[in-house]
Design a protein around this motif. Structure first.
Motif, short mmCIF file in Angstrom:
data_model
loop_
_atom_site.label_atom_id
_atom_site.label_comp_id
_atom_site.label_asym_id
_atom_site.label_seq_id
_atom_site.Cartn_x
_atom_site.Cartn_y
_atom_site.Cartn_z
N LEU A 10 0.45 -1.04 -0.39
CA LEU A 10 -0.03 -0.14 0.08
C LEU A 10 0.95 1.51 0.47
CD1 LEU A 10 -2.59 -1.27 3.04
CD2 LEU A 10 -3.05 -1.07 -0.13
N CYS A 11 1.59 1.11 0.90
CA CYS A 11 2.86 2.43 1.10
C CYS A 11 3.71 3.02 0.00
CB CYS A 11 3.73 1.67 2.34
SG CYS A 11 4.89 3.64 2.38
N ARG A 12 4.05 2.12 -1.00
CA ARG A 12 4.51 1.68 -2.16
C ARG A 12 3.52 1.99 -3.54
NH1 ARG A 12 5.93 -3.54 -1.79
NH2 ARG A 12 7.99 -3.43 -0.48
N ASN A 13 2.38 1.44 -3.39
CA ASN A 13 1.51 2.40 -3.73
C ASN A 13 0.96 3.26 -3.74
OD1 ASN A 13 1.88 0.31 -6.18
ND2 ASN A 13 0.41 -1.23 -4.51
N HIS A 14 1.87 4.52 -3.23
CA HIS A 14 0.47 5.57 -2.96
C HIS A 14 -0.77 5.65 -2.14
CE1 HIS A 14 4.77 7.09 -3.77
NE2 HIS A 14 4.93 6.45 -5.16
N SER A 34 8.67 11.64 4.63
CA SER A 34 8.84 10.05 4.10
C SER A 34 10.42 9.46 4.58
CB SER A 34 10.20 10.48 3.15
OG SER A 34 11.00 12.10 3.94
N ASP A 35 10.38 9.84 5.92
CA ASP A 35 10.76 9.48 8.18
C ASP A 35 10.11 7.69 7.83
OD1 ASP A 35 12.97 10.75 7.31
OD2 ASP A 35 12.14 12.39 9.16
N VAL A 36 8.40 8.49 7.70
CA VAL A 36 7.06 7.64 8.17
C VAL A 36 7.25 6.37 6.31
CG1 VAL A 36 4.23 6.56 8.46
CG2 VAL A 36 6.04 9.58 9.41
N LEU A 61 7.97 -0.59 14.16
CA LEU A 61 9.03 0.04 13.72
C LEU A 61 10.33 -0.27 12.25
CD1 LEU A 61 12.20 0.21 15.71
CD2 LEU A 61 12.30 -1.85 15.93
N GLY A 62 10.60 1.13 12.38
CA GLY A 62 11.31 0.65 11.33
C GLY A 62 12.74 1.89 11.46
N ILE A 63 12.88 2.79 10.27
CA ILE A 63 13.92 3.42 10.30
C ILE A 63 13.75 4.45 9.08
CG2 ILE A 63 16.72 3.54 9.71
CD1 ILE A 63 17.01 0.58 10.35
N SER A 64 14.33 5.92 9.92
CA SER A 64 13.81 7.03 8.95
C SER A 64 14.83 7.51 8.38
CB SER A 64 14.15 8.35 10.20
OG SER A 64 15.48 8.14 10.35
N CYS A 65 14.49 8.27 7.67
CA CYS A 65 15.17 8.43 6.35
C CYS A 65 17.08 8.53 6.78
CB CYS A 65 15.61 10.18 5.02
SG CYS A 65 13.61 8.92 4.54
N ASN A 66 16.92 9.29 8.13
CA ASN A 66 18.37 9.37 8.69
C ASN A 66 18.79 9.00 9.49
OD1 ASN A 66 16.43 9.79 10.41
ND2 ASN A 66 17.56 12.12 10.80
N ASN A 67 18.38 7.51 9.76
CA ASN A 67 19.10 6.39 10.49
C ASN A 67 18.67 6.25 11.74
OD1 ASN A 67 19.63 3.45 9.63
ND2 ASN A 67 21.80 4.06 10.40
N THR A 68 17.33 7.32 11.49
CA THR A 68 17.31 6.34 13.33
C THR A 68 16.12 5.88 14.05
OG1 THR A 68 17.78 9.31 13.27
CG2 THR A 68 16.71 7.99 14.56
N LYS A 69 15.87 5.03 14.54
CA LYS A 69 14.55 4.38 14.97
C LYS A 69 13.80 5.23 14.80
CE LYS A 69 17.42 0.29 15.29
NZ LYS A 69 16.41 -1.01 14.76
N LEU A 70 12.37 4.65 14.34
CA LEU A 70 11.59 5.05 14.53
C LEU A 70 9.80 4.19 14.77
CD1 LEU A 70 9.56 7.82 13.65
CD2 LEU A 70 9.53 7.06 11.05
N HIS A 71 8.71 4.75 15.37
CA HIS A 71 7.88 4.29 15.61
C HIS A 71 6.73 4.59 14.71
CE1 HIS A 71 9.42 1.94 19.70
NE2 HIS A 71 9.51 1.03 19.01
N THR A 85 0.02 7.85 13.58
CA THR A 85 1.24 8.44 14.26
C THR A 85 2.74 8.49 13.70
OG1 THR A 85 1.55 9.66 16.42
CG2 THR A 85 1.07 7.20 17.12
N ALA A 86 3.06 8.59 14.50
CA ALA A 86 4.55 8.33 14.14
C ALA A 86 5.79 9.60 15.52
CB ALA A 86 5.10 8.88 12.89
N TYR A 87 6.78 8.24 16.12
CA TYR A 87 7.53 8.98 17.00
C TYR A 87 9.21 8.10 16.81
CZ TYR A 87 5.62 4.76 19.55
OH TYR A 87 5.19 3.99 20.00
#
Length: 103
Positions: A10-14, A34-36, A61-71, A85-87
């Motif tokens: 779904l994300c890839r297909n916008h 873009s981080d999300v 649990l993923g990684i932002s564009c600047n390589n920081t852990k992101l929920h 939400t994201a944090y």
């Protein structure tokens, strides 16, 4: 139960629904859309919330564009990916890999 592959497709297909709630949270937390998206595309589901309303949701649990852990909390009706939400996870509330809550 939600499957990360479906969320990633779904994300890839916008097919993403950005609500006012998440957009205001992102601005407040200095997180870019873009981080999300990056976090979803390379992330993994660490918690499931099957009874959430109006759609089942989960914590990714993923990684932002600047390589920081992101929920990222998101849900889906099968047609769109609803961003909730994201944090950046708090080290006092999560283990060292940010994939399990501290008790």
């Amino acid at each position: 139960m939600l499957d990360i592959k479906i969320l990633q497709d779904l994300c890839r297909n916008h097919k993403i629904r950005w609500t006012g709630h998440i957009l205001s949270r992102l601005v407040k937390r200095h997180i870019h859309q873009s981080d999300v998206e990056n976090a979803i595309l390379i992330g993994k589901i660490i918690e499931q919330y099957p009874n959430d309303y109006p759609f089942p949701s989960c914590l990714v649990l993923g990684i932002s564009c600047n390589n920081t852990k992101l929920h990222v909390v998101c849900g889906t009706d099968g047609n769109e990916l609803w961003m909730i939400t994201a944090y950046y996870p708090d080290v006092t509330q999560w283990n060292s890999t940010f994939d399990q809550r501290l008790k």
